[in-house]
Design a protein around this motif. Structure first.
Motif, short mmCIF file in Angstrom:
data_model
loop_
_atom_site.label_atom_id
_atom_site.label_comp_id
_atom_site.label_asym_id
_atom_site.label_seq_id
_atom_site.Cartn_x
_atom_site.Cartn_y
_atom_site.Cartn_z
N VAL A 152 1.12 -1.77 -0.12
CA VAL A 152 -0.14 -0.14 0.23
C VAL A 152 1.21 1.52 0.05
N ALA A 153 2.05 1.25 0.23
CA ALA A 153 2.43 2.69 0.44
C ALA A 153 3.52 2.63 -0.38
N ALA A 154 3.53 1.73 -1.64
CA ALA A 154 3.89 2.56 -2.51
C ALA A 154 3.00 2.47 -3.73
N ALA A 155 1.91 2.37 -3.74
CA ALA A 155 1.00 2.79 -4.16
C ALA A 155 1.10 3.62 -4.89
N PRO A 156 1.89 4.06 -6.45
CA PRO A 156 1.70 5.45 -6.82
C PRO A 156 -0.01 6.34 -6.38
N ALA A 157 0.35 7.86 -5.64
CA ALA A 157 -1.26 8.12 -5.86
C ALA A 157 -2.12 9.23 -7.22
N VAL A 158 -1.06 8.47 -8.12
CA VAL A 158 -1.34 8.97 -9.40
C VAL A 158 -2.81 8.14 -10.04
N SER A 159 -2.86 6.68 -9.28
CA SER A 159 -3.76 5.85 -9.79
C SER A 159 -5.10 6.40 -9.69
N ARG A 160 -6.20 6.75 -10.29
CA ARG A 160 -7.03 6.77 -10.52
C ARG A 160 -9.06 6.09 -10.91
N VAL A 161 -9.70 5.56 -10.35
CA VAL A 161 -10.54 5.06 -10.99
C VAL A 161 -10.84 6.13 -11.86
N SER A 162 -10.83 5.48 -13.69
CA SER A 162 -11.33 6.28 -14.53
C SER A 162 -12.75 6.04 -15.30
N ASP A 163 -13.54 5.03 -15.02
CA ASP A 163 -13.91 4.04 -15.27
C ASP A 163 -14.83 3.53 -15.33
N ILE A 164 -16.21 3.32 -14.86
CA ILE A 164 -16.83 1.59 -14.38
C ILE A 164 -17.56 1.09 -15.54
N GLN A 165 -17.54 0.57 -15.77
CA GLN A 165 -18.89 0.05 -16.59
C GLN A 165 -19.45 -1.32 -16.27
N ALA A 166 -20.77 -2.07 -16.68
CA ALA A 166 -21.52 -2.59 -17.11
C ALA A 166 -22.34 -2.92 -17.37
N TRP A 167 -22.38 -4.95 -17.89
CA TRP A 167 -23.40 -5.92 -18.98
C TRP A 167 -23.44 -6.67 -18.20
N THR A 168 -25.29 -6.02 -18.80
CA THR A 168 -26.00 -6.76 -17.23
C THR A 168 -27.16 -7.89 -18.52
N ASN A 169 -28.16 -8.30 -17.65
CA ASN A 169 -28.78 -9.00 -17.96
C ASN A 169 -29.94 -9.13 -17.02
N GLU A 170 -30.74 -10.34 -16.76
CA GLU A 170 -31.64 -10.63 -15.14
C GLU A 170 -30.49 -11.65 -14.41
N ILE A 171 -30.30 -12.42 -15.23
CA ILE A 171 -29.49 -13.74 -14.75
C ILE A 171 -27.59 -13.77 -14.61
N TYR A 172 -27.26 -12.24 -15.36
CA TYR A 172 -26.01 -11.69 -15.50
C TYR A 172 -25.49 -10.81 -15.54
N THR A 173 -24.95 -10.44 -14.92
CA THR A 173 -23.66 -8.84 -14.51
C THR A 173 -22.01 -8.80 -14.53
N ARG A 174 -21.46 -7.91 -15.17
CA ARG A 174 -20.36 -8.11 -15.71
C ARG A 174 -20.35 -6.75 -14.97
N VAL A 175 -19.42 -6.19 -14.28
CA VAL A 175 -19.31 -4.84 -13.82
C VAL A 175 -17.09 -4.83 -13.98
N ALA A 176 -17.00 -3.96 -14.92
CA ALA A 176 -15.25 -3.84 -14.72
C ALA A 176 -14.80 -2.39 -14.23
N ILE A 177 -13.95 -2.51 -13.76
CA ILE A 177 -13.64 -0.41 -12.69
C ILE A 177 -12.09 -0.79 -13.32
N TYR A 178 -12.10 0.42 -14.03
CA TYR A 178 -10.67 0.44 -15.11
C TYR A 178 -9.78 1.87 -14.46
N THR A 179 -8.30 1.12 -13.87
CA THR A 179 -7.73 2.17 -13.02
C THR A 179 -7.25 2.47 -13.75
#
Ligand SMILES: [Zn+2]
Length: 417
Positions: free
Chosen positions: A27-54
């Motif tokens: 954690v201490a070495a993690a660069p502070a410049v990283s950031r969550v730039s986008d969140i996407q979701a693909w979904t139907n009634e029984i399946y969902t994929r969420v992608a978090i882009y950093t």
């Protein structure tokens, strides 16, 4: 709550695997410049994929919270991302879904250097979390209860179903004629997702005369769709039908969301060895059996070999046993049929055979899934052939023949194995 706990047990095992997939930095070495730039979701009634882009690699941890009726809170999955910031637009814009499985995906600053992404579920569900590098993204796959609604029945009665040979397309009744016919036994259509690799800013491999993999595979994909669609029993879709860039995780999500029974990703091989030639078909596995396959998977995944080599790949519990066996069976059928169909017009077409390697595009696929490497664009003779329509037709005919074999044998008319 019990259900969630039970699933959490299974999840923790997977999460440990996820930790080793891309080892998070201290954690201490993690660069502070990283950031969550986008969140996407693909979904139907029984399946969902969420992608978090950093973008950059981040330290992260996933966990769950049960429903809290007193505070009117649903069951939740949350991912804490340390040492990262977040784009303001995402902070104030939750992804609303509300489809019976997922309520919404929202993100906020949990503390000074932790971003928390919360997935509000509508019901307790099983899920898996893993990360992919290059660019770094955290993927959450969520499975609900129930089945995807069946497609409308094909207008083609079973009696008019195609013969074994795709070279002799069946006579298809017009919808009006079918509508006025007496009811006949019908079977559900097999859903096929064709995935032409690369596209847009990603040309894939490029031959010496400038032929681009992205263009060849789109051409082959369209031929497969056109030929398969002549058979009323298939519902054929493509992840892309134009020259656009699609992330690998989105292709898989499209197939899962659409309830596909069969997923066929189309690619063209390349090698530093200009003499390398022939056809191979791959099924997902944790590792590659040799250096060539590792290099191929790294190139197709868009990451350096070193990145892939250190990766302990997640092949989740949805891709073992029968599902993997069906993929191996389809993979062999596809490869044999492609070589046979091409050979009739181009004697001497070589088969490299059925192989296994860690392709990102196959990770998390909920159906029988294979990836075809149809020739080497780095081989002068094969690059020239890849410009010829009859060569591309031979490849497409092989895939169609193999998929027909599966559809007609009813193995994949339902994917609940
Ligand atoms: Zn490719």
């Amino acid at each position: 709550m019990t259900l969630l706990r039970r699933h959490l047990g299974a999840f923790l095992l997977l999460f440990c695997a996820a930790c080793s997939l891309v080892a998070p930095p201290p954690v201490a070495a993690a660069p502070a410049v990283s950031r969550v730039s986008d969140i996407q979701a693909w979904t139907n009634e029984i399946y969902t994929r969420v992608a978090i882009y950093t973008g950059d690699e981040v330290s992260w941890q996933a966990n769950t919270l049960p429903a809290d009726p007193q505070r009117s809170l649903p069951p939740r999955i949350f991912i804490d991302i340390r040492g990262a910031g977040i784009r303001d637009e995402i902070l104030h814009k939750p992804v609303e879904v509300r489809n019976g499985l997922l309520r919404q995906v929202r993100a906020g600053r949990f503390d000074r250097d932790t971003v928390r992404v919360v997935i509000d579920l509508e019901q307790e569900s099983t899920y898996r979390v893993f990360a992919l590098p290059g660019p770094f993204r955290i993927i959450v796959d969520i499975d609900g209860e129930g089945e995807i609604p069946p497609l409308p029945n094909s207008p083609v009665p079973v009696a008019a179903a195609p013969s074994a040979s795709p070279a002799t397309p069946p006579s298809v009744e017009s919808p009006r004629a079918a509508a006025s016919s007496p009811p006949v036994a019908r079977k559900p259509r097999v859903r096929v997702m064709i995935d032409p690799g690369h596209g847009g800013k990603d040309p894939g491999a490029i031959g010496r005369t400038g032929l681009k993999e992205k263009d060849v595979v789109l051409d082959i994909g369209r031929r497969i769709r056109e030929k398969l669609s002549r058979f009323g029993e298939f519902d054929v879709r493509m992840t892309r039908d134009e020259d656009v860039f699609l992330p690998l995780e989105e292709r898989t999500a499209m197939a899962n969301k659409g309830g596909a029974d069969i997923f066929v990703s189309i690619h063209i091989n390349a090698s530093r060895n200009r003499k390398a030639e022939g056809f191979s078909t791959y099924v997902l596995s944790r590792g590659a059996s040799n250096r060539e396959d590792l290099e191929l998977a790294a190139r197709e995944n868009g990451v350096p070999v070193a990145k892939l080599q250190g990766v302990k790949f997640i092949v989740d519990d949805m891709f073992t046993g029968a599902r993997k066996n069906e993929s191996l069976r389809l993979g062999k059928t596809v490869n044999d049929a492609v070589v046979r169909n091409v050979s009739t017009r181009y004697p001497g077409a070589q088969s490299i055979g059925l192989k296994q390697a860690p392709f990102y595009v196959l990770v998390g696929a909920r159906m029988t899934a294979v990836l075809v490497e149809a020739s080497f664009i780095s081989n002068a003779r094969e690059e020239a052939r890849l410009r010829e329509p009859s060569y591309l037709d031979g490849i497409a005919d092989g895939v169609v023949e193999a998929v027909c074999y599966y559809g007609q044998n009813g193995i994949l008319a339902h994917s609940d194995y």
